[in-house]
Every structure is written in structure tokens, then in C-alpha cells.
Enzyme design. Sequence first.
Site, short mmCIF file in Angstrom:
data_model
loop_
_atom_site.label_atom_id
_atom_site.label_comp_id
_atom_site.label_asym_id
_atom_site.label_seq_id
_atom_site.Cartn_x
_atom_site.Cartn_y
_atom_site.Cartn_z
N ASP A 1 -18.40 1.57 12.14
CA ASP A 1 -17.00 1.59 11.71
C ASP A 1 -16.77 2.66 10.64
O ASP A 1 -15.96 2.48 9.74
CB ASP A 1 -16.56 0.20 11.20
CG ASP A 1 -15.06 0.10 10.99
OD1 ASP A 1 -14.31 0.89 11.60
OD2 ASP A 1 -14.63 -0.76 10.18
N THR B 1 -8.92 6.56 16.51
CA THR B 1 -7.49 6.49 16.14
C THR B 1 -7.22 7.28 14.85
O THR B 1 -8.05 7.37 13.96
CB THR B 1 -7.04 5.04 15.94
OG1 THR B 1 -7.93 4.40 15.02
CG2 THR B 1 -7.05 4.29 17.28
N GLU C 1 0.83 -1.21 0.00
CA GLU C 1 0.00 0.00 0.00
C GLU C 1 0.86 1.26 0.00
O GLU C 1 0.36 2.36 0.11
CB GLU C 1 -0.92 -0.01 1.23
CG GLU C 1 -1.88 -1.20 1.25
CD GLU C 1 -2.85 -1.20 2.41
OE1 GLU C 1 -2.79 -0.29 3.27
OE2 GLU C 1 -3.68 -2.13 2.47
N LYS D 1 -15.49 7.55 4.40
CA LYS D 1 -15.85 6.14 4.43
C LYS D 1 -17.36 5.94 4.53
O LYS D 1 -17.89 4.94 4.06
CB LYS D 1 -15.15 5.50 5.65
CG LYS D 1 -14.85 4.04 5.52
CD LYS D 1 -14.04 3.55 6.71
CE LYS D 1 -14.32 2.08 6.95
NZ LYS D 1 -13.73 1.59 8.20
N TRP E 1 -8.54 3.86 2.58
CA TRP E 1 -7.29 4.61 2.72
C TRP E 1 -6.75 5.06 1.37
O TRP E 1 -5.80 5.84 1.31
CB TRP E 1 -6.24 3.72 3.40
CG TRP E 1 -6.00 2.45 2.64
CD1 TRP E 1 -6.64 1.25 2.83
CD2 TRP E 1 -5.13 2.25 1.52
NE1 TRP E 1 -6.20 0.32 1.91
CE2 TRP E 1 -5.28 0.91 1.09
CE3 TRP E 1 -4.23 3.07 0.83
CZ2 TRP E 1 -4.57 0.37 0.02
CZ3 TRP E 1 -3.53 2.54 -0.25
CH2 TRP E 1 -3.69 1.21 -0.64
N GLY F 1 -5.65 0.86 15.70
CA GLY F 1 -5.95 0.01 16.85
C GLY F 1 -7.39 0.09 17.31
O GLY F 1 -7.76 -0.54 18.30
CA CA Z 1 -12.03 1.17 11.65
#
Ligand code: CA
Length: 726
Positions: A338, A273, A103, A365, A427, A215
Site C-alpha cells: 500500500d 489511483t 482535511e 509514503k 496526504w 478507490g
Molecule cells: Ca492506498
Amino acid sequence: MTRTEALGLSVLVSVSLALAGCGRGATPPPAAANPPPSTAKVAPADVGSARLLNAASEPSQWMTYGGTYEEQRYSGLSAINRGNVAQLGLAWYADYDTNLQQEGSPLYIDGVIYVSTAWSKVYAFDARTGKTLWEYDPKTPGQWIVNVCCGIVNRGIAAWHGKIYVGTLDGRLVAIDAKTGKEVWSTLTIDPREHYSITGAPRVANGRVLIGEAGGEYGVRGYLSAYDAESGKLDWRFYTVPGNPKDGFENDAMRRAAKTWGGKWWRLGGGGTVWDSILYDPQTDLVYFGTGNGSPWNDQYRDPTDGDDLYVASIIAVQAETGEYVWHYQETPADTWDYDAVSPMMVLELTLDGKRRRVLVQPSKNGIFYLLDAATGKLLRAAPFTEVNWTTGIDMETGRPRVVPGARYVHGGVFDALPGGQGAHGWHPNAYSPQTGLLYVPTQHAYSVWMTDPHYKPSPIGYNLGINFGAQFTYYRSHPGVPQGFTSYLEAFDPLTGKIVWRGEANQGPTGAALATAGGLVFQGGGGSEEFRAYDASSGRKLWSIQAETGVLSGPISYELDGKQYVAVSVGGNSRGGFYAPNYSRMLVFTLGGRAKLPPATPYTPPPLNPPPATAPARVVAAGRAKYSQFCAACHGENGQTRGAAFPDLTRTPLLVSQDAFDQVVLKGVLSPQGMVSFAAVLQPADTAAIRAFIIARANELKRMPQFGPGPGVEGLEVGGRQPGG
Ligand code: CA
């Protein structure tokens, strides 16, 4: 070294032998009357504020992750353009020592390509020949990958005054001498008792290295840190969520944030995070960063009150000098899906409603494109950039999403979300072309099922999500008619009108990052299609492509050397045979008329699907599925069949024939050095027997399915996983 890496290495050795005498996969350089100036005379990675602030006026280089501080991933070079891109060919390639997913977005500085690869390693290549100048290995302990949600990956590096900076999977920030590849300093950025990792790229601004950690799937508290680039000393740190009030708050921002939380959130860290996007804007002198999901994912277990849980799933701006809070915008209040707000951001100068504005943009996202005033954080535009079903849109007065009934899956509900946990955009870096005014977004169209785990208890090892992770498999199997699947494509999006202008062809699984150029082109990797492509930036017509023999996901770059334009991309993503397949992870460099050829891919047959007979009672299999879902699925896939190269496909493991052999690994930890730690702290022998019974049942089920059979399995990329990042 894993067995796969050893395999990969043997392939590498044979390839190197085959090419002995003509360099490591390089095209022999053309005989030149005047040899090019030696790069050895230039100080390596000689990059400081002056060059970075003017990076757009030095398009021959690619000195920072997104090309410039604004991170538009736009190259001002136009020698390769719409008219001649059909003649683009491979100039050289160089193999890596791994078959894991790549990546890493490279840097190009004064004749040298630097790139980070799997296991947080860094390579420096002579850009003229492809020769390896050095390789740096931080020697990350294999055991640490139990804390890594989404692949043994690294997305990039930073350069500053002769040093290259990389974050390691086990939480170190390392400065490397750009000339020798030797470590200059190494600073531990985490509490090693906590389940942090680093997969994102550091950025450097005004002599400070900015880095965050992943994390959020394991139960940690997010933060962004600034380290002195020379000494590695911590300068400032900004936590993204409040800690235990009894310990006192670090600042007013934490005091205010704590009012939006309920229960005892700090026991599982809270999340938020900073695992991908970090951006320094020299004009506002602010550092912007996105924060990840709340931890655990399921808001009902994180905060039983109706709080927004600041500052999870938010964009935050702090002073670059001090790390002091300036503004925030929370995209997903009380996130329970998420929906990390960490996807790549960029700064643009746009005319909005007749007024010139400096804005920060993010296709998030959660499927919404956000456009914020860069100085104040005021929300100026919010529009879906793809199909979404969790919200009907954003209330521009309050800036809050209108969440559809049922989406929060409370009271035993189930929600088939679009986007699912994979997100509408991960990402994978976007690009922007000032020529077209369009944003090029690697877009994902992926469903996932949300269902509470009614028996959830915090675990000291493995995921802490609070959801029934295995529901992805069980729910879709028992409800074949509901929308499901995971495709992706490059999309051209107008940030002013919120309109989708064109979409490239769809791939299964994730797609790759984008690069826009002044040649009217957008370069992009086609994920598991193994294509690397160039599109007409205006029309979306595909003008060129090449087969890379592996998945293409990472951010391409462009640079100029000896008067020629090049495009470079780091490839690797095993879409062919998973863990056991040979290695094709490489640096590929293209130029007009390039004539190098990749060696043909080695024919490969995966190990047979030949499980012992399934004899365990259904209740044992069901119990095994539940334990598997909590402790194994993160790495080995949701249904006993991993999607990628990093971890073995357990339906094919020889360990299935013997419970004792299985327990030697799962309970005794005999493969710990390779990354498979003991789970004895959370699993009893009855649990591992049930897990093995579940995998055997699943393997037998797969064997009966015509598309699997004993031959090659259907596997996608390891993705950045079912849920990219951390
Ligand atoms: Ca996540």
C-alpha cells in the site's frame, strides 16, 4: 443526516444562541474611522492564469491549494514572526454542521475564505467577520461511503474566473458560482458501477480542471482527467495502468506498461489511483501526479509474475495541453505494501552539485524522499526521511529500492513493516521555506503487519486487498514483543543533504499539515494532541500553541486583509469520544492580538461498554473475526473499536443485544440512507451471527481491560485511517 450530525447541529444551535448579538463566534470588529472597502465590489474568486502564475508576488492571497503552482506552502508574509508570534490569538471562528474529520485546505481570495468540509460540502466565509456567505451541499448519497476507505473527507478546492471547483465523494466534479454558492455545472467523472470516490483537491491550469479519484482499496483502474473549466466537458484523460489488452490500449504508454503485468490484472482494475497530489508546473508545462497502490494490495493476487506493474506507486509527468505521457518514475515496483506514491509534491529551484536545477520532490509514503529533475524525471537524490525497514536504500543507477528479504511476505510469511500501510507520510501537505532551505514534513512512524489472506476471493462489495487485514490485531496481541505503534511529528528535512535537521514533539496517531512563512515560522497541527502550533523554522523550538478542542490535521494558510496578517486552519478530528461525541469542527482564524475565545468543550460521556455475555465457541468467534476483517474493519476499525467519529464503535452499539436487530442493519440495510448499506450480497446469516459473536467477544475483552472499563474508550483520529487515502 446521521445521529452524530444531528447532535453536532444541536451543539451548534446552542452555541449560536449563546453568541446571539455578536455574530457567529466572531470578535466584534474594532471601530474604524474609515470603514474598510466593501468586498462586495470585488468580483469573487477572480483568479486566472495571470494571478496564479504570479501568486508568489501576491502573498496577501492564497489562491490555489499549495499557495502557488509550485505548491511550496510558503507565505511571503512576515508581520507575524518569531518575535511576536506569542501574541497570536483567535480573531474569529465558525462552526461547521458536522463532527466529522476535516482535511480541507482553505483558499483566501479578496476578502473571502473558501473551504471544503466533510461530505464534500463547501463554505464561503466573509474573512472580516467570519459570517457564512454561502454553503454548498452536493447531497452525496450516504450509501456511497461503502466505497470510501478512509473517512468522509475532502482535502481542498480550486478557484478559476469566479468559480470554485470541488470533487464529491460519489465522483462528481462540480463548479460552484463563487458569488452565490449555486452549482454552475456538475460532471460525473467515474463509471458509477465502479467503487471510485473523490477526496482530493482539483487543480486548475490554463482553463482545465485536473482531478483524479480514490478507490484503490476496492479494485478500480486509476486515471487523471482534465475538464474544461467553463463547460465541464472532458478534455483529456490519462489512465495510470493498462486495461484488458483485448480492448486495445489507449496509447503507447499503456502498451509499454502492459508488458510489466502478468495474469488477468484488469479484472480488479490494477489500481494506481490519483487520489491526492497533482501539480502543474508552468515552466516545464507539465502536469505531475502520484499514483496509488496496486489493486489488490497483495501483489501475489494482483500479478502472479514478477512484473513491476507500471505505473502503480509512481510519479507520472504528462503534457498539460494534451495529457500525453512524458516521463514516469516508479518508486515502489510491484508494490505489495500500500505504498501509494501520491503524497504531496512540490517544485523547487535548487543548486545541486554546482548546477541550478528545477526539481520535483516528494517525501513518499514508503519513507523515501525523492528528488527528480522536473523536466526529465531523472532521479537525482533518494534518501530515507525517517526510519524504514522494508528497504536498505535506493540503487541510484537503476532507481530501484533494495528490498530486504522477507518484506514481500510470500509463502505464508509475515512482515512487521515500517512504515506500515499508514505510510511514513500521508496526504498531509508539506511546506518549504526558501529562507531555511528546509522541507517541513508531517512524518509518521507507524508499523503494520503484512500477511497474505490464503482464502482471498475478489468481492463485489467492500475491500479487495488480498491480505489478512485483521492480522494487525491478532499478530501484535500474540507477539507483544515486536515493534508496533503509530506516532508522528513534524520534521525539518534538508533536501540537498538528506539530513533530518529537527523533529517536533511526537503525537499518538497522525499529525497535521504544515505552512512555512517569511516570519521564520512553521505552523502545524498536532493531530490528536488537539494543538495548533508555531515552530521556529530554523531551530524547531515551539514558540506558540493553542488548544483547538479537536484534532488539527488540515493544511493551514496565511493571508493579509486590511493590512493585517492572518493564519487560518480548518480543524476537526474527533479524538475525544468518537462517533457519539459532540461537534467541534470549525474554521479557526488567528491574528496578532486576536481575543476571540472558543466556547468550552461540552462535557461528554460515551455510551457504556455493556455487551451481552460472550458465549459463542472460539471457532465461531474466529470465523467472525475473519469476515469482520474483510467487510467491516475498513470503516469500523480493526478490532471492533473504531478510531474516529465517522463510524460508530461497534463494541458499544445497542444492536449487540439482538441478532435480529443486527441483521436488520447488516443484511436488510435499514440504515442504508445513513451510509450503512446491506451486505446481503456477500454475507449469510451464519456470517453475521459470527461477526456479532466476534464483536461481543471483543467488547467483553475490552471491558476487562483496566484502561477501557465501561467509561470512555481510547480512540484516536479516524486518520485518513489505517491507510490514508485510496
Ligand atoms: Ca492506498
